[in-house]
Design an enzyme around this catalytic site. Structure first.
Site, PDB file in Angstrom:
ATOM      1  N   LYS A 298       2.307  -3.332   7.221  1.00 49.10           N
ATOM      2  CA  LYS A 298       2.583  -3.499   5.784  1.00 49.10           C
ATOM      3  C   LYS A 298       4.032  -3.055   5.487  1.00 49.10           C
ATOM      4  O   LYS A 298       4.728  -3.695   4.697  1.00 49.10           O
ATOM      5  CB  LYS A 298       1.596  -2.687   4.942  1.00 49.10           C
ATOM      6  CG  LYS A 298       0.154  -3.192   4.967  1.00 49.10           C
ATOM      7  CD  LYS A 298      -0.038  -4.585   4.390  1.00 49.10           C
ATOM      8  CE  LYS A 298       0.157  -4.668   2.892  1.00 49.10           C
ATOM      9  NZ  LYS A 298      -0.234  -6.003   2.367  1.00 49.10           N
TER      10      LYS A 298
ATOM     11  N   THR B 243       0.824  -1.210   0.000  1.00 50.52           N
ATOM     12  CA  THR B 243       0.000   0.000   0.000  1.00 50.52           C
ATOM     13  C   THR B 243       0.859   1.263   0.000  1.00 50.52           C
ATOM     14  O   THR B 243       1.996   1.237   0.501  1.00 50.52           O
ATOM     15  CB  THR B 243      -0.910  -0.007   1.244  1.00 50.52           C
ATOM     16  OG1 THR B 243      -1.478   1.294   1.431  1.00 50.52           O
ATOM     17  CG2 THR B 243      -0.127  -0.339   2.515  1.00 50.52           C
ATOM     18  N   ASP B 244       0.287   2.358  -0.490  1.00 47.59           N
ATOM     19  CA  ASP B 244       0.996   3.643  -0.429  1.00 47.59           C
ATOM     20  C   ASP B 244       1.068   4.175   1.004  1.00 47.59           C
ATOM     21  O   ASP B 244       1.830   5.095   1.289  1.00 47.59           O
ATOM     22  CB  ASP B 244       0.337   4.683  -1.356  1.00 47.59           C
ATOM     23  CG  ASP B 244      -1.098   5.030  -0.979  1.00 47.59           C
ATOM     24  OD1 ASP B 244      -1.671   4.379  -0.083  1.00 47.59           O
ATOM     25  OD2 ASP B 244      -1.658   5.970  -1.595  1.00 47.59           O
ATOM     26  N   GLU B 245       0.284   3.575   1.916  1.00 46.43           N
ATOM     27  CA  GLU B 245       0.241   4.094   3.284  1.00 46.43           C
ATOM     28  C   GLU B 245       1.564   3.907   4.026  1.00 46.43           C
ATOM     29  O   GLU B 245       1.811   4.548   5.046  1.00 46.43           O
ATOM     30  CB  GLU B 245      -0.924   3.459   4.064  1.00 46.43           C
ATOM     31  CG  GLU B 245      -2.241   3.695   3.356  1.00 46.43           C
ATOM     32  CD  GLU B 245      -3.488   3.359   4.170  1.00 46.43           C
ATOM     33  OE1 GLU B 245      -3.432   3.373   5.400  1.00 46.43           O
ATOM     34  OE2 GLU B 245      -4.528   3.089   3.539  1.00 46.43           O
TER      35      GLU B 245
ATOM     36  N   TYR C 296      -1.798  -0.629  10.942  1.00 49.34           N
ATOM     37  CA  TYR C 296      -1.939  -1.269   9.628  1.00 49.34           C
ATOM     38  C   TYR C 296      -0.746  -0.942   8.737  1.00 49.34           C
ATOM     39  O   TYR C 296      -0.061  -1.834   8.221  1.00 49.34           O
ATOM     40  CB  TYR C 296      -3.246  -0.819   8.945  1.00 49.34           C
ATOM     41  CG  TYR C 296      -3.279  -1.130   7.455  1.00 49.34           C
ATOM     42  CD1 TYR C 296      -3.279  -2.450   7.001  1.00 49.34           C
ATOM     43  CD2 TYR C 296      -3.299  -0.110   6.498  1.00 49.34           C
ATOM     44  CE1 TYR C 296      -3.284  -2.740   5.630  1.00 49.34           C
ATOM     45  CE2 TYR C 296      -3.313  -0.395   5.137  1.00 49.34           C
ATOM     46  CZ  TYR C 296      -3.311  -1.709   4.712  1.00 49.34           C
ATOM     47  OH  TYR C 296      -3.318  -1.995   3.363  1.00 49.34           O
TER      48      TYR C 296
HETATM   49  P1  NAD Z   1      -9.578  -7.405   2.123  1.00 54.26           P
HETATM   50  O1  NAD Z   1      -9.568  -7.154   3.598  1.00 54.26           O
HETATM   51  O2  NAD Z   1     -10.818  -7.142   1.342  1.00 54.26           O
HETATM   52  O3  NAD Z   1      -9.185  -8.925   1.828  1.00 54.26           O
HETATM   53  C1  NAD Z   1      -8.161  -9.590   2.535  1.00 54.26           C
HETATM   54  C2  NAD Z   1      -8.346 -11.081   2.286  1.00 54.26           C
HETATM   55  O4  NAD Z   1      -7.287 -11.758   2.998  1.00 54.26           O
HETATM   56  C3  NAD Z   1      -9.661 -11.645   2.818  1.00 54.26           C
HETATM   57  O5  NAD Z   1     -10.246 -12.475   1.862  1.00 54.26           O
HETATM   58  C4  NAD Z   1      -9.261 -12.428   4.061  1.00 54.26           C
HETATM   59  O6  NAD Z   1     -10.121 -13.536   4.318  1.00 54.26           O
HETATM   60  C5  NAD Z   1      -7.852 -12.866   3.687  1.00 54.26           C
HETATM   61  N1  NAD Z   1      -7.032 -13.143   4.871  1.00 54.26           N
HETATM   62  C6  NAD Z   1      -6.881 -12.345   5.963  1.00 54.26           C
HETATM   63  N2  NAD Z   1      -6.067 -12.945   6.846  1.00 54.26           N
HETATM   64  C7  NAD Z   1      -5.681 -14.127   6.284  1.00 54.26           C
HETATM   65  C8  NAD Z   1      -4.835 -15.182   6.712  1.00 54.26           C
HETATM   66  N3  NAD Z   1      -4.221 -15.153   7.903  1.00 54.26           N
HETATM   67  N4  NAD Z   1      -4.650 -16.232   5.891  1.00 54.26           N
HETATM   68  C9  NAD Z   1      -5.280 -16.285   4.674  1.00 54.26           C
HETATM   69  N5  NAD Z   1      -6.108 -15.324   4.232  1.00 54.26           N
HETATM   70  C10 NAD Z   1      -6.302 -14.258   5.030  1.00 54.26           C
HETATM   71  O7  NAD Z   1      -8.337  -6.586   1.580  1.00 54.26           O
HETATM   72  P2  NAD Z   1      -8.141  -5.861   0.171  1.00 54.26           P
HETATM   73  O8  NAD Z   1      -8.642  -4.485   0.268  1.00 54.26           O
HETATM   74  O9  NAD Z   1      -8.591  -6.744  -0.900  1.00 54.26           O
HETATM   75  O10 NAD Z   1      -6.549  -5.780   0.134  1.00 54.26           O
HETATM   76  C11 NAD Z   1      -5.768  -6.846  -0.417  1.00 54.26           C
HETATM   77  C12 NAD Z   1      -4.296  -6.471  -0.311  1.00 54.26           C
HETATM   78  O11 NAD Z   1      -4.063  -5.258  -1.013  1.00 54.26           O
HETATM   79  C13 NAD Z   1      -3.824  -6.242   1.116  1.00 54.26           C
HETATM   80  O12 NAD Z   1      -2.528  -6.775   1.234  1.00 54.26           O
HETATM   81  C14 NAD Z   1      -3.799  -4.730   1.259  1.00 54.26           C
HETATM   82  O13 NAD Z   1      -2.828  -4.324   2.187  1.00 54.26           O
HETATM   83  C15 NAD Z   1      -3.450  -4.318  -0.153  1.00 54.26           C
HETATM   84  N6  NAD Z   1      -3.928  -2.982  -0.562  1.00 54.26           N
HETATM   85  C16 NAD Z   1      -5.241  -2.647  -0.404  1.00 54.26           C
HETATM   86  C17 NAD Z   1      -5.681  -1.398  -0.846  1.00 54.26           C
HETATM   87  C18 NAD Z   1      -7.135  -0.980  -0.740  1.00 54.26           C
HETATM   88  O14 NAD Z   1      -7.468   0.160  -1.065  1.00 54.26           O
HETATM   89  N7  NAD Z   1      -8.044  -1.853  -0.337  1.00 54.26           N
HETATM   90  C19 NAD Z   1      -4.778  -0.505  -1.433  1.00 54.26           C
HETATM   91  C20 NAD Z   1      -3.448  -0.891  -1.577  1.00 54.26           C
HETATM   92  C21 NAD Z   1      -3.036  -2.136  -1.143  1.00 54.26           C
HETATM   93  P1  TYD Z   2     -10.692   4.083   4.287  1.00 50.92           P
HETATM   94  O1  TYD Z   2     -11.677   3.706   3.242  1.00 50.92           O
HETATM   95  O2  TYD Z   2     -10.777   3.444   5.629  1.00 50.92           O
HETATM   96  O3  TYD Z   2      -9.247   3.867   3.644  1.00 50.92           O
HETATM   97  P2  TYD Z   2      -7.776   4.330   4.229  1.00 50.92           P
HETATM   98  O4  TYD Z   2      -7.886   4.633   5.659  1.00 50.92           O
HETATM   99  O5  TYD Z   2      -6.979   3.088   3.972  1.00 50.92           O
HETATM  100  O6  TYD Z   2      -7.374   5.494   3.399  1.00 50.92           O
HETATM  101  O7  TYD Z   2     -10.777   5.648   4.502  1.00 50.92           O
HETATM  102  C1  TYD Z   2     -10.621   6.545   3.431  1.00 50.92           C
HETATM  103  C2  TYD Z   2     -10.683   7.949   4.000  1.00 50.92           C
HETATM  104  O8  TYD Z   2     -12.005   8.177   4.506  1.00 50.92           O
HETATM  105  C3  TYD Z   2      -9.745   8.169   5.187  1.00 50.92           C
HETATM  106  O9  TYD Z   2      -9.250   9.492   5.141  1.00 50.92           O
HETATM  107  C4  TYD Z   2     -10.633   7.984   6.392  1.00 50.92           C
HETATM  108  C5  TYD Z   2     -11.982   8.487   5.898  1.00 50.92           C
HETATM  109  N1  TYD Z   2     -13.168   7.843   6.515  1.00 50.92           N
HETATM  110  C6  TYD Z   2     -14.182   8.641   7.056  1.00 50.92           C
HETATM  111  O10 TYD Z   2     -14.121   9.880   7.019  1.00 50.92           O
HETATM  112  N2  TYD Z   2     -15.277   8.020   7.593  1.00 50.92           N
HETATM  113  C7  TYD Z   2     -15.385   6.658   7.653  1.00 50.92           C
HETATM  114  O11 TYD Z   2     -16.409   6.150   8.194  1.00 50.92           O
HETATM  115  C8  TYD Z   2     -14.350   5.859   7.087  1.00 50.92           C
HETATM  116  C9  TYD Z   2     -14.425   4.354   7.116  1.00 50.92           C
HETATM  117  C10 TYD Z   2     -13.249   6.500   6.520  1.00 50.92           C
END
Ligand code: NAD
Ligand code: TYD
Length: 348
Positions: free
Chosen positions: A160, A131-133, A156
């Site tokens: 990561k 992630t970019d975070e 989180y």
């Molecule tokens: P998500 O929470 O929707 O999905 C995570 C999946 O991992 C789930 O299906 C869960 O059951 C599985 N999981 C969790 N713990 C596990 C374990 N111990 N063993 C096996 N499976 C397990 O997450 P997402 O949003 O799809 O993100 C996927 C990846 O991409 C993550 O690594 C996250 O850090 C990264 N990422 C997400 C975003 C975003 O905006 N959502 C952005 C950049 C990077």
């Molecule tokens: P989120 O979707 O949780 O992603 P991330 O924290 O990984 O960026 O949140 C996106 C942005 O929205 C973040 O600045 C937090 C804000 N946010 C709210 O203002 N209200 C909410 O209920 C949630 C879940 C997020």
């Protein structure tokens, strides 16, 4: 012949990656390992579950024996690692679980790949999705590049960041062939409604308040999830060994502006009077350690590997709203049970 382990393939992004690989590469063998936590949902993959090149395994990335057996049975030459605990707010209340899954789980996968592949790293690839975070928070100006120093603030992002370091350490120390990508906020179908966009869609649909942390001035870069999946496909096949690629939408929005746009779309789709949804916006207590701004420079990926986002945000957001409104059953299933307890605790 590629035999690929995809972890976390039942989650939001993982399910789009699994679908893309299973349908685009019928000659590849795709094994999806997922623990099916609250965020994992096999309904996300019901359309491809019977494909002959696809297999689902329910299991934990922390289970060393299972992982080794899967490597032995399937002779993997690729790993695409997405499994993680992924929600910042949950990491604030339960940081240890994030350390276990995101750090230790990644190490177990790395170590198994190293042991299993050690005599021959040719044609092997361990791809870690990050992630970019990890880069921390920007002020009003600036942009994250691949060489921006890590400065994570939430449990989180710290977990990561730590996993990214271990992936690089396995490359530098043991020669494990790795690639890492760091992506900005994703949106689209199948995202669990704890994240901002699906949470707001669900609340607007049910005429519930939309909680905005602080003043809604925080900025995120948003990328359509299928564009992220396409980037992962590109990087898996063409990325250079040992390299990192930033992925982003070049699409920055303050939370409040994004929610106002979403409100307009929802009013139109639900045939409500203009302005109805905006009245639901409620400013609530800010998130602890809330990063002000993320912005990502993805020019390395665009220039070297020829990837770019496929659609504009308004179009993607409209598609996303349409998906949630059409897939009521999916939404109702995931917001029943535990979700209610989570919501109560988080927003009470
Ligand atoms: P998500 O929470 O929707 O999905 C995570 C999946 O991992 C789930 O299906 C869960 O059951 C599985 N999981 C969790 N713990 C596990 C374990 N111990 N063993 C096996 N499976 C397990 O997450 P997402 O949003 O799809 O993100 C996927 C990846 O991409 C993550 O690594 C996250 O850090 C990264 N990422 C997400 C975003 C975003 O905006 N959502 C952005 C950049 C990077
Ligand atoms: P989120 O979707 O949780 O992603 P991330 O924290 O990984 O960026 O949140 C996106 C942005 O929205 C973040 O600045 C937090 C804000 N946010 C709210 O203002 N209200 C909410 O209920 C949630 C879940 C997020």
């Amino acid at each position: 012949m590629q035999s690929i382990l995809i972890t976390g393939g039942a989650g939001f992004i993982g399910s789009h990656v699994v679908r893309l690989f299973v349908t685009k590469y019928p000659d590849y063998k795709i094994v999806n390992l997922d623990k099916l936590t609250y965020a994992g949902n096999l309904q996300n993959l019901s359309d491809i579950e019977n494909q002959p090149n696809y297999k689902f395994v329910k299991g934990d990335i922390l289970d060393k024996e299972l992982i080794l057996n899967l490597f032995k049975e399937n002779n993997f030459n690729g790993v695409i690692h997405l499994a993680a605990e992924s929600h910042v707010d949950r990491s604030i209340t339960n940081p240890l679980e994030f350390a276990e899954t995101n750090i230790l789980g990644t190490m177990i996968l790395l170590n198994t790949a190293k042991e299993f592949w050690k005599n021959d790293f040719s044609n092997k690839r361990f791809y870690h999705i990050s992630t970019d975070e990890v880069y921390g928070s920007l002020g009003k100006d600036g942009i994250f590049t691949e060489s921006t120093p890590y400065s994570p603030h939430s449990p989180y992002s710290a977990s990561k960041a730590s996993s990214d370091h271990f992936v690089r350490a396995y490359h530098d120390t043991y020669g494990l062939p790795i690639v890492i990508s760091n992506c900005s906020n994703n949106y689209g179908a199948n995202q669990f409604p704890e994240k901002l966009i699906p949470l707001a869609i669900n609340n607007i649909k049910n005429s519930r308040t939309i909680p905005i942390y602080g003043k809604g001035e925080n900025v995120r870069d948003w990328l359509f999830v299928q564009d992220h999946a396409a980037a992962i496909d590109t990087i898996f096949h063409n990325g250079k060994n040992g390299e990192t690629y930033n992925i982003g939408g070049n699409n920055e929005w303050t939370n409040i502006d994004l929610i106002r746009l979403l409100c307009k779309i929802m009013d139109k789709k639900l045939e409500r009077e203009a302005g109805t949804s905006e009245k639901l916006i409620t400013f609530v207590k800010d998130r602890a350690g809330h990063d002000l701004r993320y912005a990502i420079d993805s020019s390395k990926l665009q220039n070297e590997l020829n990837w770019k986002p496929s659609l504009q945000f308004e179009e993607g957001l409209e598609k996303t709203v349409d998906w949630y409104l059409t897939n009521e059953k999916w939404l109702n299933n995931v917001v029943s049970g535990d979700y209610k307890n989570y919501y109560q605790k988080q927003y009470s």
